[in-house]
Write an enzyme that holds these catalytic residues in place. Sequence first.
Site, PDB file in Angstrom:
ATOM      1  N   HIS A   1       0.826  -1.195   0.000  1.00  0.00           N
ATOM      2  CA  HIS A   1       0.000   0.000   0.000  1.00  0.00           C
ATOM      3  C   HIS A   1       0.869   1.258   0.000  1.00  0.00           C
ATOM      4  O   HIS A   1       1.605   1.511   0.956  1.00  0.00           O
ATOM      5  CB  HIS A   1      -0.912  -0.033   1.240  1.00  0.00           C
TER       6      HIS A   1
ATOM      7  N   GLU B   1      33.159  -8.813 -15.732  1.00  0.00           N
ATOM      8  CA  GLU B   1      32.489  -9.482 -14.626  1.00  0.00           C
ATOM      9  C   GLU B   1      31.117  -9.995 -15.050  1.00  0.00           C
ATOM     10  O   GLU B   1      30.626 -10.987 -14.535  1.00  0.00           O
ATOM     11  CB  GLU B   1      32.336  -8.532 -13.441  1.00  0.00           C
TER      12      GLU B   1
ATOM     13  N   HIS C   1       3.938   0.836   2.659  1.00  0.00           N
ATOM     14  CA  HIS C   1       3.942  -0.132   3.753  1.00  0.00           C
ATOM     15  C   HIS C   1       3.180  -1.367   3.296  1.00  0.00           C
ATOM     16  O   HIS C   1       2.693  -1.443   2.164  1.00  0.00           O
ATOM     17  CB  HIS C   1       3.301   0.469   5.011  1.00  0.00           C
TER      18      HIS C   1
ATOM     19  N   LYS D   1      28.947  -4.736 -16.991  1.00  0.00           N
ATOM     20  CA  LYS D   1      29.037  -4.681 -15.519  1.00  0.00           C
ATOM     21  C   LYS D   1      30.509  -4.486 -15.154  1.00  0.00           C
ATOM     22  O   LYS D   1      31.359  -5.298 -15.502  1.00  0.00           O
ATOM     23  CB  LYS D   1      28.515  -5.964 -14.880  1.00  0.00           C
TER      24      LYS D   1
ATOM     25  N   ASP E   1      33.733  -3.801 -12.438  1.00  0.00           N
ATOM     26  CA  ASP E   1      34.201  -4.355 -11.169  1.00  0.00           C
ATOM     27  C   ASP E   1      34.980  -3.279 -10.425  1.00  0.00           C
ATOM     28  O   ASP E   1      36.189  -3.140 -10.588  1.00  0.00           O
ATOM     29  CB  ASP E   1      35.081  -5.575 -11.451  1.00  0.00           C
TER      30      ASP E   1
END
Length: 876
Positions: free
Chosen positions: A44, A385, A50, A251, A253
């Site tokens: 919600h 990586e 929450h 990606k 490193d």
Amino acid sequence: MKTPDANARLRRYQTKRDFHLTPEPAPDAEAPLSDAPVFVIHKHDATRLHYDLRLEIGGVLVSWAIPKGPSFDPSQKRLAVQTEDHPRSYADFEGHIPDDQYGGGDSLLWESGTFETVPPNQATAQLARGHLEVVLHGAKLQGRWHLIRTRPRGGKAQWLFFKAKDDFARPDYDVTAERPESVKSGQVATQGPRKPGVLRPKPLVVKAAPKRPRKAPANPRQLLERVWPPMLARLAVPDEVHDDTHDYEVKYDGFRAVFALTHDKFVFQSRRGNDLSGRFARLTASLRELPASDVVVDGEIVALDAKGRSRFQLLQNTEEGAEQRFIVFDVLWLNGEDLRALPYEERRARLEDLMAAVELPVQLSERLDLPLSRALPEARRRGWEGIIAKRRGAPYTGTRSGDWLKLKVVAGQEVVILGYLPIKNARAKSEIGALRVGVRGKEGFHDVGKVGTGYTSRDRQELRWLLDATRAKKPTAVDAPAHPDTVWVKPKYVAQVQFTEWTRDGRLRHPVFQGLRSDKVPEDVVRESPAPTEGARARKGTRRAPVQASARTATHAAARQAAKKTTTGSKTTGSKKPATKTTTKVSKLSATRDAEVVLTHGDRVLFPKSGLTKEDVFGYYREVAPLLVPVLTDRPLAHQQWPAGIAAPGFFRHEMSGIPAWMPTLTVRHEDKTLRHVNVKDASVLLWLANQSAFTLHMWVSHAPRLAQPDFVVFDLDPGTGGWKDVVKVAKRLHARLDALGLKSFPKTSGKRGLHVLVPLAPGHTYARTQAFANARAVELEEALGDIATTERSIDQRGGRLYLDAGQNARGKTVVAPYSLRAVEGAPFSAPLDWSEVNGRLDPHRFRLETLKKRLDAVGDLFAPVLRTKQTLPKE
């Protein structure tokens, strides 16, 4: 069961809402009945995000607001504030509550299931005492949980919600991050209520930048705080990603860092808030030259080796003089605009414009204009990586999100277990802590490191029990490292591990335990290296696939030709000529040598009344292989095995024993363990299964490498006392509804009494979405044909009605494969149908082993269009 005071308990709920304005159900709305009390959790987004836990007690949903959501870690006791009771009909609610209404904002049905108390039927009494102990049976939450009141009644009662210490406890698992989606719609993102003077972000597919630039704070730290914290990626596997929905970047490193600039002042800090400007002064000076009045960029500080690859270790040793760079991969703020709500591809376009004239050592992250099947091999070839898969249309959110996925380049290796290190946890003395592993060399077994991750608690216990029986007095590695705590064992067991790379000194980097290999002996385990031809193919951009899960290469014609390579004297389908041994040699399309499949005990009777033998089954699968292999290739299977015939007890197995070394397999991580599935990549595998009397094949509805993306929506119509007549009526109604939605569907018999309806899909769908779609159609059918059809799982509660089963639309669930034989007299098979055949005159039992040839001669392969059809589910 609704209690007399239920209406009184809902007055507070009713007085807080205007049901002419809110889509929430009124207290008198009808709710579906269930044979067990339900629980739900709503995600919600009101004044803040929450989670609302609701338990059905006394005919209403007793509710608690949990700010941080549930945790599988028993030590994490989450605050739960009791709120007003909700009506039972709220258990199915999902939608946007108007901003000016109570609880305004998105409310997603994040979790749904049933529960019981410990001991049973004590919910009302436990609620009054202030201590509920419940067992949850949900899609995401399972096992025992506690709710304990810490403050007495009056005002908002405060409770603690936490996981009990049982087999489902997982301290290292963040369920709200790993499973953010709705169980009803599959939706992930939420929007809260609009605050006065603040524009609500537009939907993710729409550009949502403010119309006029905002004034940036004079202090760069204040600017950084405005867009903090950084977005994080989640570790994933390739089947969670698709080229139609994601873009790929390298990606790197290194160190994550964020840079903010405004009014010629700057802040350069790590993700943990540490100042980096002094340590990386040259990078800081270059970032201050960014062509913007105020800007916040996100990126990675890296150090490059001699081949231009980022290496984290080089950042630790700055004295080696490695070249440093700041790789920028996102822009959060630019010239008065907060860009976080923009789709990823627009932020990327803004970033590329910003970085067009920027010089080294600051550079733009490298983007890969390659399909995933080539991007991962390219990452491996270039020594990266891995790659980051970023979902198109996704905003920048300050959390760990499934919109950014880390795909590491991970290799596989068989290793010999040479010893173990005991676990350091004093409470788990019966478990291993890590395995010491090796491979065979010229002088003996060489140590290649220790494997400390990838185990369940049960794995650690079983390995300890197994290895303690084979303890050795001396080290079993010729180059054994000095470690006084190592318990050495005899080299008897072989394990499979995944890892990122080999280190310079011949050790495994980041190895992860996958399971034991019963088909390998220690003497055969050597360090694996790619063959030259594989490397050549990778350089040309073709896919490098693991030996045990290569890409599909078989065509119908090739499979048919392979299946015909049989020795003379083999028996055709339906023949009664007895034989005890038949050899079928099938050229493996995905291997380098032929595999020989030997039929043993061919005269064993598997179907006593009809006299059909194991050789009949073997011949049937040889005949149907050209049609069945393209369906099953790269698809995990479960098998029903009948070694003594259908009159004796059979076995249901996901993982077959005694798998020969030549056979392709799929290693799949299930919820609580990793299993090796037989991969039917050609006719030889199918015939091997037939020789094991594993003739009932249940297949996943997704295939590698996209196991998280289903290929079909499945509806299983299981008849009640109304028999086939009711099946036809419900199936026709379902067919008409799917047609109205613009979807093609394909029926097939289950091979027994029922009918399956499959809706083929284009890549990119999720299991959450297909499950929500199937559930919605099942509910529609129940509402229209409730006198003959039901979604009630309990047989006792169905009242003789047909069962509308949509439950196969979840990861790991299976449906019987087309043309698969069933363990019923006469050996019927699951027969693909044309919709014109679905009528009251159809007898599903006429499709059986002995009539296959006649059926195929008459209609051909009716399942082939299912594999060719690609369609998208409509938005609901």
